[in-house]
Write a protein that holds these residues in place. Structure first.
Motif, PDB file in Angstrom:
ATOM      1  N   CYS A 192       8.089  -5.877  35.393  1.00  0.00           N
ATOM      2  CA  CYS A 192       6.827  -5.266  35.815  1.00  0.00           C
ATOM      3  C   CYS A 192       7.106  -3.847  36.285  1.00  0.00           C
ATOM      4  CB  CYS A 192       6.123  -6.085  36.893  1.00  0.00           C
ATOM      5  SG  CYS A 192       6.967  -6.175  38.489  1.00  0.00           S
ATOM      6  N   ARG A 193       6.221  -2.938  35.906  1.00  0.00           N
ATOM      7  CA  ARG A 193       6.392  -1.512  36.224  1.00  0.00           C
ATOM      8  C   ARG A 193       5.050  -0.887  36.576  1.00  0.00           C
ATOM      9  NH1 ARG A 193      11.861  -0.546  36.832  1.00  0.00           N
ATOM     10  NH2 ARG A 193      13.019  -1.458  35.094  1.00  0.00           N
ATOM     11  N   TYR A 194       5.095   0.082  37.479  1.00  0.00           N
ATOM     12  CA  TYR A 194       3.924   0.912  37.712  1.00  0.00           C
ATOM     13  C   TYR A 194       3.624   1.731  36.465  1.00  0.00           C
ATOM     14  CZ  TYR A 194       3.648   0.215  42.779  1.00  0.00           C
ATOM     15  OH  TYR A 194       3.485  -0.319  44.027  1.00  0.00           O
ATOM     16  N   THR A 195       2.346   1.927  36.180  1.00  0.00           N
ATOM     17  CA  THR A 195       1.943   2.930  35.200  1.00  0.00           C
ATOM     18  C   THR A 195       1.971   4.269  35.912  1.00  0.00           C
ATOM     19  OG1 THR A 195       0.571   1.362  33.989  1.00  0.00           O
ATOM     20  CG2 THR A 195       0.115   3.705  33.662  1.00  0.00           C
ATOM     21  N   GLU A 196       2.782   5.181  35.384  1.00  0.00           N
ATOM     22  CA  GLU A 196       3.034   6.447  36.087  1.00  0.00           C
ATOM     23  C   GLU A 196       1.872   7.411  35.886  1.00  0.00           C
ATOM     24  OE1 GLU A 196       5.849   7.380  37.973  1.00  0.00           O
ATOM     25  OE2 GLU A 196       6.377   5.249  37.899  1.00  0.00           O
ATOM     26  N   THR A 197       0.785   7.159  36.605  1.00  0.00           N
ATOM     27  CA  THR A 197      -0.371   8.039  36.532  1.00  0.00           C
ATOM     28  C   THR A 197      -0.102   9.334  37.283  1.00  0.00           C
ATOM     29  OG1 THR A 197      -1.363   7.101  38.523  1.00  0.00           O
ATOM     30  CG2 THR A 197      -1.910   6.043  36.417  1.00  0.00           C
ATOM     31  N   GLU A 198      -0.916  10.334  36.999  1.00  0.00           N
ATOM     32  CA  GLU A 198      -0.803  11.596  37.745  1.00  0.00           C
ATOM     33  C   GLU A 198      -1.033  11.351  39.228  1.00  0.00           C
ATOM     34  OE1 GLU A 198       0.094  14.553  36.608  1.00  0.00           O
ATOM     35  OE2 GLU A 198       0.351  13.797  34.577  1.00  0.00           O
ATOM     36  N   ARG A 199      -1.962  10.496  39.532  1.00  0.00           N
ATOM     37  CA  ARG A 199      -2.270  10.160  40.921  1.00  0.00           C
ATOM     38  C   ARG A 199      -1.059   9.537  41.608  1.00  0.00           C
ATOM     39  NH1 ARG A 199      -7.608   7.620  42.982  1.00  0.00           N
ATOM     40  NH2 ARG A 199      -7.057   6.712  44.984  1.00  0.00           N
ATOM     41  N   LEU A 200      -0.434   8.554  40.959  1.00  0.00           N
ATOM     42  CA  LEU A 200       0.721   7.871  41.539  1.00  0.00           C
ATOM     43  C   LEU A 200       1.870   8.845  41.776  1.00  0.00           C
ATOM     44  CD1 LEU A 200       1.850   4.718  41.913  1.00  0.00           C
ATOM     45  CD2 LEU A 200       3.233   5.448  39.984  1.00  0.00           C
TER      46      LEU A 200
END
Length: 602
Positions: A192-200
């Motif tokens: 499982c991984r974070y989706t690397e959004t600009e916000r994140l």
């Protein structure tokens, strides 16, 4: 309230903000567990025991209990250097932080107790609480037998806040995290991984939540204050919302050789499944510059044409609603602007072979309600709900035929098709009452009734009936039909039994023609998520409609153990259970990507 509100308003910011964003992107400030293209096989873990959470405020199976050690977390991130703020920016940041702490948090928000729909102690408690990223874990224990034909990756999206909330927080507000189980020859791996959004990325670099929470915070006077605070930080280049403020936590679709993670407040993010079965975020994907607006989290992939049909709505600026589609190779059609008198919250829609079906319902957005101290998401009882039927390749909204469907609110639509004999369009959806119960606290209990809605384009009239008998009535809210039958007449739907709301206690297979229902229940203390149907044969002409398997995550709240379940769709009996190495929180929507599709992945 959706984050598209802020996205529309945050674009005109200073050049300093753009400078900050470019610096941030050059810094490549990624989480220490985030996989990169150059990552070596050493990150692949052989494991069978649950992995312990390491984030200070995450605890398996419990709610948030302590403040995170923000400074140490940020300083230990791989590749994270200090933010390059000048003296004026550092001074401004300190002043705005003081305003947030001493006025917004201590005065405006403390005077008004949080409703349950915005209270972090409720919204991210138990197995709704976030987890840390999990690097690839192979050779997982399997109980029973995973059918050999299931070869590919089951991916499911969800909300997983990186930082402890500083104020109101709704479950929908969390940062996007994709959970993926790779199945091949009866074996299984998980990551499982974070989706690397600009916000994140920006909030990780700053070390705390800085973007307003779209639903949990933006209501009343404190919501106005937090919007103004965000605009002030943008003005001085402390944060940049110009490249999107979305969380990409809701939907997943595999289209044009790309797995796209979506939320309706932004464009999608391209998430790649690596050859080993891990996950990496490639980019914020605007279809090579063609997409200049957000898109909802439930685009529809036509099983025959392989075109992707999309809606985009805005709650601030006209046109409030647009429709477009993408050809199989990713070329965008011109926008069709659909005139609406007021902005409508529109989470889903449906397609048939020849049309799209657009719900214009009673959940609307009124910004002025915040100024009066209320929520901007309003259940407008004076509005008559309606469905619009538009040819797929229409050049303008003049071809739209509206049909009134009084007192109908469907958060999700499971399918639709055309009845040649009568000329009607049949829509299958779950009619939810009260419509705003997901967003606003209310005393009335939630009911979600699986319904058949018939739209007569000739007369402009509609009929609606519950599919289940009164004695069998259950809340059914998340699920799907056989994807080969999307937009075509389908007999079966596989739906989550959302009882006790908002938990999922089992999966129901419903015969949409007869109302007959077969259930698979998880058992005492066990809850799960949305079912995903995987057909045994892609050619629907060569198979029975229910010839396949249902995949879903299940969590045992007594043991804190999570599993991926494989259920035979024909008889709804358990075939296999994959023991996962760490807790999987309750989440949103998923999809299955076959090994053949992965071979051509971009």
């Amino acid at each position: 309230m959706t984050s598209s509100t802020m996205q529309s308003a945050a674009n005109p910011i200073s050049s300093n903000a753009h400078q900050f964003n470019n610096t941030l992107l050059r810094a490549k400030c990624n989480h220490q567990l985030t996989i990169t293209k150059q990552q070596t096989p050493s990150t692949i873990i052989q494991c069978s025991a649950p992995a312990a959470a390491t984030t200070p405020y995450h605890r398996d199976g419990t709610t948030v209990v302590t403040k995170p050690a923000i400074k140490s977390r940020v300083s230990t991130q791989s590749g994270c250097g200090p933010l390059r703020w000048n003296l004026l920016q550092r001074t401004t940041a300190a002043v705005l932080d003081a305003i947030e702490t001493c006025f917004i948090s201590s005065v405006l928000e403390r005077l008004h107790p949080l409703p349950k729909t915005a209270d972090p102690a409720v919204q991210i408690a138990g197995n709704f609480a976030p987890v840390d990223e999990q690097p690839l874990c192979r050779n997982l224990p399997v109980e029973g037998r995973v059918p050999q034909f299931i070869s590919g990756v089951y991916a499911r999206n969800g909300a997983n806040p990186l930082h402890e909330p500083v104020a109101g927080h709704h479950f929908f507000d969390g940062d996007g995290m994709v959970h993926a189980v790779h199945l091949c020859n009866g074996t299984a791996s998980y990551a499982c991984r974070y989706t690397e959004t600009e916000r994140l990325r920006q909030e990780r670099a700053i070390g705390k939540p800085i973007f307003p929470k779209a639903i949990g915070q933006l209501h009343g006077h404190s919501g106005v204050a937090r919007l103004l605070l965000f605009f002030a930080r943008s003005l001085f280049g402390l944060v940049d919302g110009s490249r999107g403020i979305g969380v990409a936590n809701a939907g997943l679709v595999y289209f044009n050789n790309r797995l796209l993670a979506m939320s309706e407040d932004d464009v999608p993010y391209h998430v790649r499944i690596t050859p080993s079965g891990d996950l990496e975020t490639v980019e914020r994907y605007d279809f090579c510059g063609q997409l200049r607006s957000s898109m909802i989290a439930h685009p529809k992939l036509d099983p025959s044409s392989r075109e992707l049909f999309v809606l985009s709505y805005d709650v601030i600026y006209k046109p409030y609603l647009k429709y477009f589609y993408f050809t199989p190779d990713g070329k965008k059609s011109p926008d069709v602007e659909i005139p609406l008198e007021q902005p409508t919250i529109m989470h889903d829609f449906a397609i048939t072979e020849n049309h799209i079906v657009v719900p214009d319902q009673q959940l609307v957005f009124k910004l002025q309600e915040m100024i009066g101290g209320g929520s901007p998401v309003i259940y407008d009882r004076t509005k008559v709900a309606r469905f619009g039927i538009l040819p797929k390749y229409a050049k303008s909204a003049a071809e739209m035929r509206w049909v009134n469907v009084p007192d109908c609110f469907c958060f999700h639509l499971w399918n639709a098709w055309e009845e040649p004999a009568t000329g009607e369009v049949v829509v299958i959806g779950s009619c939810m009452t009260p419509p705003d119960s997901v967003f606003n606290e209310c005393e009335e209990g939630l009911a979600s009734v699986l319904s058949e809605i018939r739209l007569d384009r000739k007369t402009g009239t509609s009929t609606r009936r519950p599919i289940l008998s009164p004695v069998d009535q259950l809340n059914l809210e998340a699920g799907m039909v056989n994807r080969n039958k999307l937009g075509r007449k389908a007999r079966y739907a596989y739906l989550a039994i959302t009882e006790p709301w908002p938990k999922v206690s089992g999966v129901a297979k419903v015969d949409l023609f007869t109302g007959e229902m077969k259930k698979f229940m998880f058992g005492d203390g066990r809850y799960g998520g949305e079912p995903c149907f995987v057909a045994k044969d892609k050619d629907s002409k060569l198979q029975k409609e229910d010839d396949g398997y249902v995949l879903t995550f299940m969590h045992d709240e007594r043991t804190s153990e999570s599993k991926l379940l494989v259920v035979n769709a024909a008889d709804m009996q358990l075939e296999a259970a994959v023991k996962l190495p760490s807790r999987v929180p309750y989440g949103f929507h998923g999809t299955f990507i076959s090994s053949g599709e992965l071979e051509s992945q971009a």
